[in-house]
Motif scaffolding. Sequence first.
Motif, PDB file in Angstrom:
ATOM      1  N   VAL A  42      26.430  31.429  51.358  1.00 43.17           N
ATOM      2  CA  VAL A  42      27.530  31.624  50.403  1.00 43.17           C
ATOM      3  C   VAL A  42      28.608  30.581  50.699  1.00 43.17           C
ATOM      4  CG1 VAL A  42      29.174  33.243  49.375  1.00 43.17           C
ATOM      5  CG2 VAL A  42      27.030  34.098  50.358  1.00 43.17           C
ATOM      6  N   GLY A  43      28.381  29.378  50.203  1.00 44.02           N
ATOM      7  CA  GLY A  43      29.337  28.310  50.424  1.00 44.02           C
ATOM      8  C   GLY A  43      30.545  28.430  49.517  1.00 44.02           C
ATOM      9  N   PRO A  91      29.077  30.711  43.049  1.00 49.06           N
ATOM     10  CA  PRO A  91      29.752  31.384  41.930  1.00 49.06           C
ATOM     11  C   PRO A  91      30.084  32.850  42.195  1.00 49.06           C
ATOM     12  CG  PRO A  91      27.423  31.015  41.443  1.00 49.06           C
ATOM     13  CD  PRO A  91      27.727  30.247  42.679  1.00 49.06           C
ATOM     14  N   SER A  92      29.386  33.489  43.140  1.00 46.61           N
ATOM     15  CA  SER A  92      29.627  34.906  43.414  1.00 46.61           C
ATOM     16  C   SER A  92      30.413  35.115  44.709  1.00 46.61           C
ATOM     17  CB  SER A  92      28.294  35.661  43.488  1.00 46.61           C
ATOM     18  OG  SER A  92      27.548  35.504  42.305  1.00 46.61           O
ATOM     19  N   ARG A  93      31.024  34.070  45.214  1.00 45.89           N
ATOM     20  CA  ARG A  93      31.681  34.114  46.520  1.00 45.89           C
ATOM     21  C   ARG A  93      32.709  35.242  46.623  1.00 45.89           C
ATOM     22  NH1 ARG A  93      32.779  30.484  50.756  1.00 45.89           N
ATOM     23  NH2 ARG A  93      34.900  30.555  51.612  1.00 45.89           N
ATOM     24  N   GLU A  94      33.638  35.330  45.667  1.00 46.96           N
ATOM     25  CA  GLU A  94      34.684  36.354  45.736  1.00 46.96           C
ATOM     26  C   GLU A  94      34.101  37.759  45.624  1.00 46.96           C
ATOM     27  OE1 GLU A  94      38.021  36.208  46.381  1.00 46.96           O
ATOM     28  OE2 GLU A  94      37.566  34.146  46.930  1.00 46.96           O
ATOM     29  N   ALA A  95      33.104  37.917  44.773  1.00 48.83           N
ATOM     30  CA  ALA A  95      32.477  39.230  44.607  1.00 48.83           C
ATOM     31  C   ALA A  95      31.769  39.655  45.894  1.00 48.83           C
ATOM     32  CB  ALA A  95      31.484  39.188  43.442  1.00 48.83           C
ATOM     33  N   ILE A  96      31.097  38.725  46.546  1.00 46.42           N
ATOM     34  CA  ILE A  96      30.378  39.030  47.789  1.00 46.42           C
ATOM     35  C   ILE A  96      31.366  39.396  48.893  1.00 46.42           C
ATOM     36  CG2 ILE A  96      29.008  37.958  49.633  1.00 46.42           C
ATOM     37  CD1 ILE A  96      27.506  36.438  47.366  1.00 46.42           C
ATOM     38  N   PHE A  97      32.478  38.662  48.994  1.00 47.15           N
ATOM     39  CA  PHE A  97      33.491  38.989  50.003  1.00 47.15           C
ATOM     40  C   PHE A  97      34.082  40.374  49.751  1.00 47.15           C
ATOM     41  CE2 PHE A  97      34.660  34.298  51.099  1.00 47.15           C
ATOM     42  CZ  PHE A  97      33.436  34.168  51.743  1.00 47.15           C
ATOM     43  N   LEU A 127      29.701  45.166  40.461  1.00 48.61           N
ATOM     44  CA  LEU A 127      30.617  46.176  40.994  1.00 48.61           C
ATOM     45  C   LEU A 127      32.022  45.620  41.173  1.00 48.61           C
ATOM     46  CD1 LEU A 127      28.260  47.936  43.570  1.00 48.61           C
ATOM     47  CD2 LEU A 127      28.687  48.486  41.171  1.00 48.61           C
ATOM     48  N   TRP A 128      32.122  44.355  41.542  1.00 47.34           N
ATOM     49  CA  TRP A 128      33.434  43.706  41.652  1.00 47.34           C
ATOM     50  C   TRP A 128      34.112  43.656  40.279  1.00 47.34           C
ATOM     51  CZ3 TRP A 128      34.534  38.073  40.763  1.00 47.34           C
ATOM     52  CH2 TRP A 128      35.814  37.697  41.213  1.00 47.34           C
ATOM     53  N   ALA A 129      33.320  43.351  39.232  1.00 49.65           N
ATOM     54  CA  ALA A 129      33.860  43.338  37.869  1.00 49.65           C
ATOM     55  C   ALA A 129      34.295  44.738  37.446  1.00 49.65           C
ATOM     56  CB  ALA A 129      32.820  42.792  36.896  1.00 49.65           C
ATOM     57  N   ALA A 130      33.513  45.754  37.842  1.00 45.12           N
ATOM     58  CA  ALA A 130      33.866  47.133  37.507  1.00 45.12           C
ATOM     59  C   ALA A 130      35.199  47.544  38.122  1.00 45.12           C
ATOM     60  CB  ALA A 130      32.765  48.084  37.965  1.00 45.12           C
ATOM     61  N   GLU A 131      35.544  46.931  39.240  1.00 43.67           N
ATOM     62  CA  GLU A 131      36.807  47.225  39.925  1.00 43.67           C
ATOM     63  C   GLU A 131      37.960  46.373  39.409  1.00 43.67           C
ATOM     64  OE1 GLU A 131      37.768  49.517  42.602  1.00 43.67           O
ATOM     65  OE2 GLU A 131      36.078  50.387  41.503  1.00 43.67           O
ATOM     66  N   MET A 164      24.066  39.458  42.047  1.00 41.88           N
ATOM     67  CA  MET A 164      24.303  40.083  40.742  1.00 41.88           C
ATOM     68  C   MET A 164      24.961  41.451  40.900  1.00 41.88           C
ATOM     69  SD  MET A 164      20.960  39.486  38.345  1.00 41.88           S
ATOM     70  CE  MET A 164      20.269  37.876  38.053  1.00 41.88           C
ATOM     71  N   VAL A 165      24.461  42.239  41.862  1.00 46.88           N
ATOM     72  CA  VAL A 165      25.001  43.585  42.070  1.00 46.88           C
ATOM     73  C   VAL A 165      26.442  43.506  42.548  1.00 46.88           C
ATOM     74  CG1 VAL A 165      24.725  45.759  43.310  1.00 46.88           C
ATOM     75  CG2 VAL A 165      22.699  44.488  42.559  1.00 46.88           C
ATOM     76  N   ALA A 166      26.706  42.581  43.483  1.00 54.34           N
ATOM     77  CA  ALA A 166      28.068  42.408  43.969  1.00 54.34           C
ATOM     78  C   ALA A 166      29.003  42.015  42.833  1.00 54.34           C
ATOM     79  CB  ALA A 166      28.091  41.347  45.071  1.00 54.34           C
TER      80      ALA A 166
END
Length: 651
Positions: A535-536, A540-546, A517-521, A512-514
């Motif tokens: 993280v397969g 759903p959060s794959r791009e944000a985590i990367f 912050l990814w959305a904020a950017e 969620m945090v990733a």
Amino acid sequence: MLQKSKTICSLSLALVLSVSLVQPAMANIKYMPDVTPEMSQASFWADYHEGYRDVILTQEEIQAFNQDTFLADGTMVMDLKTAAETYNGISKNKALQSSSASDAQYYLSWTYDQDGNKTDWAYFQEMIDNTQDPDAKEVMPTRYGIAVNRTTVQVFPSDRFLLDDPNDKDSDNMALSAVPVNEPLLIYGTSADGKYYQARIASCSGWVPAEDVALCESREEWLSAWDLPSEDLLVVYGNKVYTDKSYETPATSRRMLTTGTALELVTDLAPDQMIGNRSPYHNYVVYLPVRKEDGSYSKEMALIPETAKVNLGYLPLTMENIAHVAFQNLGDAYGWGGMLDVEDCSGMVRTIYSCFGLEVARNGNWQWNMNMEKIDMTTMSLEEKCLILDEMPLGSALCFPGHEMIYLGKVDDKYYVISAVGTIMSPDTGKRLNTRDVMINTLDVKRANGKTWMEALNKAFMPCYAKLDGKTYDFPKTQWYHDGVAYCLNKGLLTNKEDGTFGLSDTTTRAMVAEALWAAEGKPKTVTRYFYQDVGEAHPSREAIFWAAETGVMSGYGGNTFGANDAVTREQLAAILWRYAQYKGDDVSVGEDTNILSYADAFVISEYAIPAMQWACGAGIINGSDDGTLNPKGTAQKVHTAQMLMNFIKM
């Protein structure tokens, strides 16, 4: 003893027969899900509201409220008594030419005539031409009219239709607002064909059929018909009240009086005085407005039976009475702009409150500008809306774009409203359904777009709770977390759950945090691909985590895991935001006056998180609890994360 038993048996049988006669009729009435027959009774709601029978506003306060409404910007409600006695007819013609052309342009692309044909400009041009008063002069006297029939204010001076569905004549956009019998009107011109008056009622202006209006000889005669104290009026609160049919008195025969109609009472009858060919026993005697052959005003006595749903004077403004009047409309058709002798959603709200002497604006947007208690629910979470509704009184108006309803109360964790409904998503088939019905339903009902009414709610206001002379009411306000949740939802940093709730107390995860912050950017593309076992490719959060790993804002654990679903503690969230601030090049220095040692649990902060917690406390990103603790190792609930994210981004 035996005789007594027979009596008891007879009574029991009578009750059974009574039930058997009533029950089938009730069984044949269809109700929305979770609605019971008992809910159609005003008394049912008494147990759900304190002060159910208390008078909310006196007549003096209502009149003061009306004056506020007349003066407020944006209500479009006019005190007709203040109108100028003359107007410029030439200017009026020009203004009508321009406004009717604009209206025609609006309706041109999507309306049909009464035969189902697409409207064209020629269709509108004839109606535009008919707006021009052939007798217009620079100085024209304002004329004063009284409605003699229940009618409507229209967009154009015409009996043509403006249908949005070529196969449905019961949805005519020509209608603007209902006009009950004895409603006062200001007349500002006559159509070219002489069949319509350009008129102003208190709530709006437009065209009214001339045959439905009687013209008064003077302003004084006009005022005498309607500008009366409450005790001199008979007010209709029932759905429809009719005078009896009579060949002896045709002018007052079978006249339809709709909800909110207010008529002058006759109180000075002579002994044995007849009304037509009848004595007035068991009847109220009133004056009904009559249009004479030359179009002028007159009034004649008429009888209203004592069994009719009428009241001597305006009804006392109580929650019970609001419910009682509202339920008179159950099962009525939906009438856009007051057509079909019924009301649309906002017209129904206005009409109900008129029974108490309140002047309510014509539609929800205009009503919002009235000087009353109101709550903007646009950016509220579902949980916060529920907290507001839990404390809201019966009679409050709830809105979302395109619809308005009256709030009834909460029963078994469901919220109930009554309204004139145009369309919903069918609870039986899941398809769009043209209900066109006044009904009770819960806020769980879905719109045609699939959203529940609760999700769509954006405004709540209380027409009966006026702000007068500093008088305020203890209505619920927004919660401490409102700004943070609303900010994150609006910015797309955090999202609602599938059930529409925000999940205030849900645990915040690293994913969620990733994501936030990814959305904020602005959700930038990432270059580096990481291998995290949790993280397969479908995560759903794959791009944000990367992105978080690539920027160093967050990193994975040993064993090639990210801990995407792991809970985040308050100190961990502070550390992540601290690193994010550094990534952005923000100043993360700690002011000299920042001292976290004043918190009782400062010494339990993990060593790695001390600089981040000092910075977060100093910057106002994180705040201690009322008990003087920071709770650094406590799990960050989603609601606290929303507040911290807003504090951080807006600092």
